[in-house]
Design an enzyme around this catalytic site. Structure first.
Site, PDB file in Angstrom:
ATOM      1  N   LYS A 110       0.846  -1.139   0.099  1.00 31.70           N
ATOM      2  CA  LYS A 110      -0.120  -0.034   0.029  1.00 31.70           C
ATOM      3  C   LYS A 110       0.881   1.388  -0.045  1.00 31.70           C
ATOM      4  O   LYS A 110       0.301   2.239  -0.585  1.00 31.70           O
ATOM      5  CB  LYS A 110      -1.053  -0.011   1.107  1.00 31.70           C
ATOM      6  CG  LYS A 110      -1.686  -1.441   1.320  1.00 31.70           C
ATOM      7  CD  LYS A 110      -3.008  -1.196   0.512  1.00 31.70           C
ATOM      8  CE  LYS A 110      -4.111  -2.146   0.928  1.00 31.70           C
ATOM      9  NZ  LYS A 110      -3.824  -3.461   0.961  1.00 31.70           N
TER      10      LYS A 110
HETATM   11  C1  LIG Z   1      -4.266  -4.617   0.292  1.00 29.58           C
HETATM   12  C2  LIG Z   1      -3.336  -5.954   0.321  1.00 29.58           C
HETATM   13  C3  LIG Z   1      -3.679  -6.936  -0.795  1.00 29.58           C
HETATM   14  C4  LIG Z   1      -4.836  -6.806  -1.536  1.00 29.58           C
HETATM   15  O1  LIG Z   1      -4.953  -5.899  -2.539  1.00 29.58           O
HETATM   16  P1  LIG Z   1      -5.971  -5.305  -3.394  1.00 29.58           P
HETATM   17  O2  LIG Z   1      -5.430  -4.200  -4.166  1.00 29.58           O
HETATM   18  O3  LIG Z   1      -7.199  -5.049  -2.511  1.00 29.58           O
HETATM   19  O4  LIG Z   1      -6.783  -6.410  -4.303  1.00 29.58           O
HETATM   20  C5  LIG Z   1      -2.675  -8.112  -0.636  1.00 29.58           C
HETATM   21  N1  LIG Z   1      -1.858  -8.124   0.351  1.00 29.58           N
HETATM   22  C6  LIG Z   1      -1.550  -7.328   1.365  1.00 29.58           C
HETATM   23  C7  LIG Z   1      -0.628  -7.334   2.325  1.00 29.58           C
HETATM   24  C8  LIG Z   1      -2.369  -6.136   1.308  1.00 29.58           C
HETATM   25  O5  LIG Z   1      -2.270  -5.075   2.235  1.00 29.58           O
END
Ligand SMILES: *Cc1c(COP(=O)(O)O)cnc(C)c1O
Length: 464
Positions: A110
């Site tokens: 993120k």
């Molecule tokens: C948010 C997240 C995901 C999923 O990503 P999306 O964009 O919601 O599909 C996968 N792994 C981790 C560690 C995350 O924080």
């Protein structure tokens, strides 16, 4: 570049307007129009660029109303917080190519988007002489990444709700130990769903939203997708250059469909370099059932060891639906309204075929996830976090059906999820330096009941 809504009820907006709008005013999601694609000569030139230079090239296409030097400055400020200049290093662990997306300040992917979005918001507000109060709910990773994206910015305050005692201790500390005074953590006596419902309700109070200039950082903001396109292009071109690959596939641990949708845009952008996208899910497998059975049907959320993927209704799915429906906003609108009522969308034979040309998919249960962490550690010494392990397990299952190598996205550092890693390997994952000693730092957090009025009051008292 102009941005249109999947529901077709707003006039096209610029990139800057799209970022400030977040969700389109007609309830749809914003998309670039037209979907861009570059020629072979451009792809050849891009192959020689480092991450930040490539990022500037790609973002110039999508954010063409930002002056070049401004964009360049926003990019360098976003990624100087990463612990490597490569930003998203591509490593080979002896068995798989792993694209490490966790080198940002909060050790989850993120950060790639939210470091950029935080700086972008701040710049746009400064240009307009305005301030903003960001309000969001988190089940763990998004909250800390958003806080690190805007901490210390003097034209933004940020309020993050998390369910008290229901995020991992490391995740809670990452949020509550940030000393900057524009950061407000609220531990809600309730579940993540309670937090999300409260945030949604506050945003629906349009008067309150306008008075306190509420801003949102959730994954439907176009700028987040845009920042994530870059690492797909970077990894694919790097594998072509260094390993002579013709076509490159990706395995993506998926929850809200934001990350994999960025992969879909990257695929159109550098056609024909990217082959298939593997949509890897945990036991919350609504999207796998969509790919394999042609039916998008909601069921109950189950808690797993990969909590950031414990999602049923994927907030970015509508973006893909728009293309699957041949860019027909009327059909997207009526289908989404139907889905609200029935909790189900059924697709035709032709549509199912198209979906399976775009994606391969498999759902990985928790035993398989732990087994994958264990096997990978045993065979290569490389430690996967449980989210990344879902993607690696999916790639192991499907690689033989694809042309070319598969790059597995590693979306979090293993030390963020020590319980699962210990269970699988028998060892404690090593904490990176910046994650050590969090327990000894002063921590700030307001504990409040799951009561919308009390939470509104708290925002009012502390808003800019
Ligand atoms: C948010 C997240 C995901 C999923 O990503 P999306 O964009 O919601 O599909 C996968 N792994 C981790 C560690 C995350 O924080």
């Amino acid at each position: 570049m102009e941005y249109i809504s999947t529901r077709g009820q707003i006039a096209p907006v610029s990139f800057k307007e799209a970022v400030m709008m977040g969700l389109a005013d007609d309830g749809g999601l914003l998309l670039p129009n037209p979907m861009p694609s570059v020629d072979a000569a451009t792809i050849d030139a891009w192959r020689e660029l480092d991450y930040q230079a490539l990022c500037l090239e790609i973002m110039t296409i999508f954010a063409n109303d930002l002056p070049g030097p401004v964009l360049n400055d926003l990019i360098s400020r976003a990624y100087e917080t990463f612990d490597t200049r490569e930003v998203t290093p591509l490593v080979f662990n002896g068995q798989q190519y792993i694209l490490e997306l966790f080198h940002g300040p909060t050790f989850a992917f993120k950060d790639v988007a939210l470091q950029f979005l935080g700086n972008l918001f701040s710049w746009l507000l400064e240009e307009k002489g305005e301030t903003m109060n960001i309000l969001g709910a988190t089940s763990g990773d998004t909250g800390s990444a958003a806080i690190y994206g805007v901490k210390g910015k003097d034209n933004i305050n940020i309020f993050i709700l998390h369910p008290r005692g229901r995020v991992s201790p490391v995740q809670a500390l990452q949020m509550t130990t940030v000393p900057d005074l524009n950061v407000f953590n609220i531990a809600v006596e309730g579940t993540f769903d309670d937090c999300q419902a409260i945030v949604k309700e506050i945003f629906n109070d349009l008067e309150f939203k306008a008075e306190y200039r509420l801003g949102s950082i959730n994954s439907i903001n176009w700028a987040r997708v845009q920042a994530q396109i870059v690492y797909y292009v970077y990894a694919a071109l790097k594998l072509q250059r260094d390993a002579g690959a013709q076509q490159v596939n990706f395995s993506v641990p998926t929850g809200n469909f934001g990350d994999i949708f960025a992969g879909y845009v990257a695929k159109q952008l550098i056609r024909p370099v990217i082959g298939r996208l593997i949509l890897a899910t945990n036991e919350n497998n609504i999207l796998t059932r969509f790919v394999l059975e042609g039916k998008y049907a909601k069921s109950r959320v189950v808690s797993t060891i990969s909590p950031s993927m414990d999602i049923q209704v994927a907030s970015n799915f509508e973006r893909y639906l728009y293309y699957l429906y041949d860019r027909d906003p009327v059909r997207v609108s009526s289908t989404m309204k139907d889905f609200q009522k029935k909790g189900e969308i059924v697709f035709s034979r032709e549509e199912r075929q198209q979906v399976r040309r775009d994606f391969a998919s498999v759902s990985i249960n928790q035993d398989q996830t732990l087994e994958t962490i264990r096997e990978c550690y045993k065979n290569t010494g490389y430690v996967l976090d449980p989210h990344s392990a879902v993607g690696v397990a999916a790639a192991d299952k499907l690689a033989s059906t694809l042309d070319g190598p598969v790059v597995c996205l590693a979306t979090a550092h293993p030390a963020k999820f020590p319980d699962a890693v210990r269970k699988a390997t028998g060892r404690e994952p090593e904490r990176p330096e910046a994650m050590k000693g969090l327990e000894n730092l002063p921590s700030r957090c307001r504990i409040l009941p799951a009561d919308i009025e009390l939470i509104k009051d708290y925002v009012k008292q502390n808003a800019l």
